[in-house]
Design a protein around this motif. Structure first.
Motif, PDB file in Angstrom:
ATOM      1  N   ALA A   1       1.058   1.832  -4.897  1.00 21.14           N
ATOM      2  CA  ALA A   1       1.302   1.925  -6.340  1.00 21.14           C
ATOM      3  C   ALA A   1       1.515   0.549  -6.961  1.00 21.14           C
ATOM      4  N   LYS A   2       2.054  -0.387  -6.184  1.00 23.41           N
ATOM      5  CA  LYS A   2       2.303  -1.734  -6.696  1.00 23.41           C
ATOM      6  C   LYS A   2       1.014  -2.478  -7.023  1.00 23.41           C
ATOM      7  N   GLN A   3      -0.101  -2.038  -6.458  1.00 20.33           N
ATOM      8  CA  GLN A   3      -1.389  -2.679  -6.729  1.00 20.33           C
ATOM      9  C   GLN A   3      -2.007  -2.203  -8.046  1.00 20.33           C
TER      10      GLN A   3
ATOM     11  N   PRO B   1      -4.681  -0.901   3.344  1.00 17.73           N
ATOM     12  CA  PRO B   1      -4.979  -1.534   2.049  1.00 17.73           C
ATOM     13  C   PRO B   1      -3.771  -2.192   1.396  1.00 17.73           C
ATOM     14  N   SER B   2      -2.589  -1.961   1.950  1.00 14.58           N
ATOM     15  CA  SER B   2      -1.378  -2.509   1.344  1.00 14.58           C
ATOM     16  C   SER B   2      -0.986  -3.863   1.941  1.00 14.58           C
TER      17      SER B   2
ATOM     18  N   ALA C   1      -5.244  -7.732   2.613  1.00 12.75           N
ATOM     19  CA  ALA C   1      -6.173  -6.788   1.998  1.00 12.75           C
ATOM     20  C   ALA C   1      -6.041  -6.727   0.475  1.00 12.75           C
ATOM     21  N   THR C   2      -4.921  -7.167  -0.072  1.00 11.83           N
ATOM     22  CA  THR C   2      -4.649  -7.003  -1.496  1.00 11.83           C
ATOM     23  C   THR C   2      -5.744  -7.607  -2.375  1.00 11.83           C
ATOM     24  N   GLU C   3      -6.098  -8.848  -2.131  1.00  8.33           N
ATOM     25  CA  GLU C   3      -7.135  -9.500  -2.944  1.00  8.33           C
ATOM     26  C   GLU C   3      -8.501  -8.881  -2.700  1.00  8.33           C
TER      27      GLU C   3
END
Length: 264
Positions: free
Chosen positions: A67-69, A108-109, A113-115
């Motif tokens: 959710a932070k993404q 994905p977290s 992986a974020t960028e």
């Protein structure tokens, strides 16, 4: 990137992600209950309860990380040929990509992986928008009957009306928004058939594909059904791969001629 189902995964991926989280919690509780022996000791019961809590905690923590993404639903994330793309669209695509990565065993977290997830989400959104812009120029439409049929299939896939509404609510969506995305998906498929029609697949191509898969399956200790049973499926896969290549090249041409501005 696979283009054939570039839109519905936004829907299915986001819904599957929310349903998976819910079902994981339900399953953990159910498994602890179903698998407990009738004369289970208090100590064993306590261990099962602790394991269930740990699973629920892990699911919740992952949801919070993902959710932070997300971005504010009204934030402009990109502009494509003067069309503004907002956070609500970005978040839908993001959820799908996050879900796909998890299905492939990726996290994905993670910081690494974020960028990658952000770049992939923006690229997917831009590609989708360019395709739909051209489809609208071609006056391609989705009939109400087509939309309703796809919606019914999706509702059945997710376990009925109640489960569907629960998943939609978790993604801050409603039936109207979902049907709008389904309509876009139908229009996309019509455009795909128009600009990237699949060619004829020969029996030789089907046999070569089958032999490659059979060799890989044999190495892993699995055995494929006879060729005659899966030839139609293989033909469909090959046609889809042909369309992917054609459409990928077409999208690159659209990008070269488009005005694209990324805002995040």
């Amino acid at each position: 990137m696979k283009f054939k189902k570039v839109l519905l995964p936004f829907i299915a991926g986001a819904l599957a992600l929310s349903l998976a989280a819910c079902s994981e919690e339900d399953k953990a509780a159910k498994d602890a209950k179903d698998e407990a022996p009738q004369e289970e000791t208090k100590q064993e019961a306590t261990k099962d309860q602790e394991a269930t809590k740990d699973q629920e905690k892990a699911v919740k923590e992952m949801q919070e990380k993902l959710a932070k993404q997300q971005v504010d639903k009204n934030k402009i994330v990109a502009v494509v040929n003067d069309e503004e793309l907002k956070g609500v669209e970005y978040n839908a695509a993001l959820s799908s990509i996050q879900g796909q990565m998890q299905q492939m065993g990726q996290d994905p977290s993670s910081e690494e992986a974020t960028e990658q997830v952000k770049a992939q989400t923006l690229d997917t959104l831009v590609n989708q928008t360019l395709i739909l812009q051209k489809a609208n120029e071609a006056k391609l439409k989705a009939a109400t009957t087509e939309i309703d049929e796809e919606y019914s299939l999706l509702e059945k896939q997710f376990g009925g009306e109640k489960a569907m509404k629960k998943a939609l609510k978790s993604q801050s969506m409603d039936v109207k928004a979902l049907k709008e995305q389904i309509a876009d998906s139908i229009v996309f498929d019509k455009y795909l058939d128009k600009v990237a029609p699949a060619g004829k697949v020969t029996e030789k191509e089907i046999k070569e594909y089958y032999d490659q898969v059979a060799a890989t399956s044999k190495d892993s200790g699995q055995e494929l059904p006879p060729l005659e049973e899966v030839s139609k499926d293989i033909e469909g896969i090959i046609k889809q791969e042909q369309q992917q290549k054609l459409l990928a090249a077409h999208v690159e041409e659209l990008k070269a001629a488009a005005k694209i501005e990324l805002k995040i």
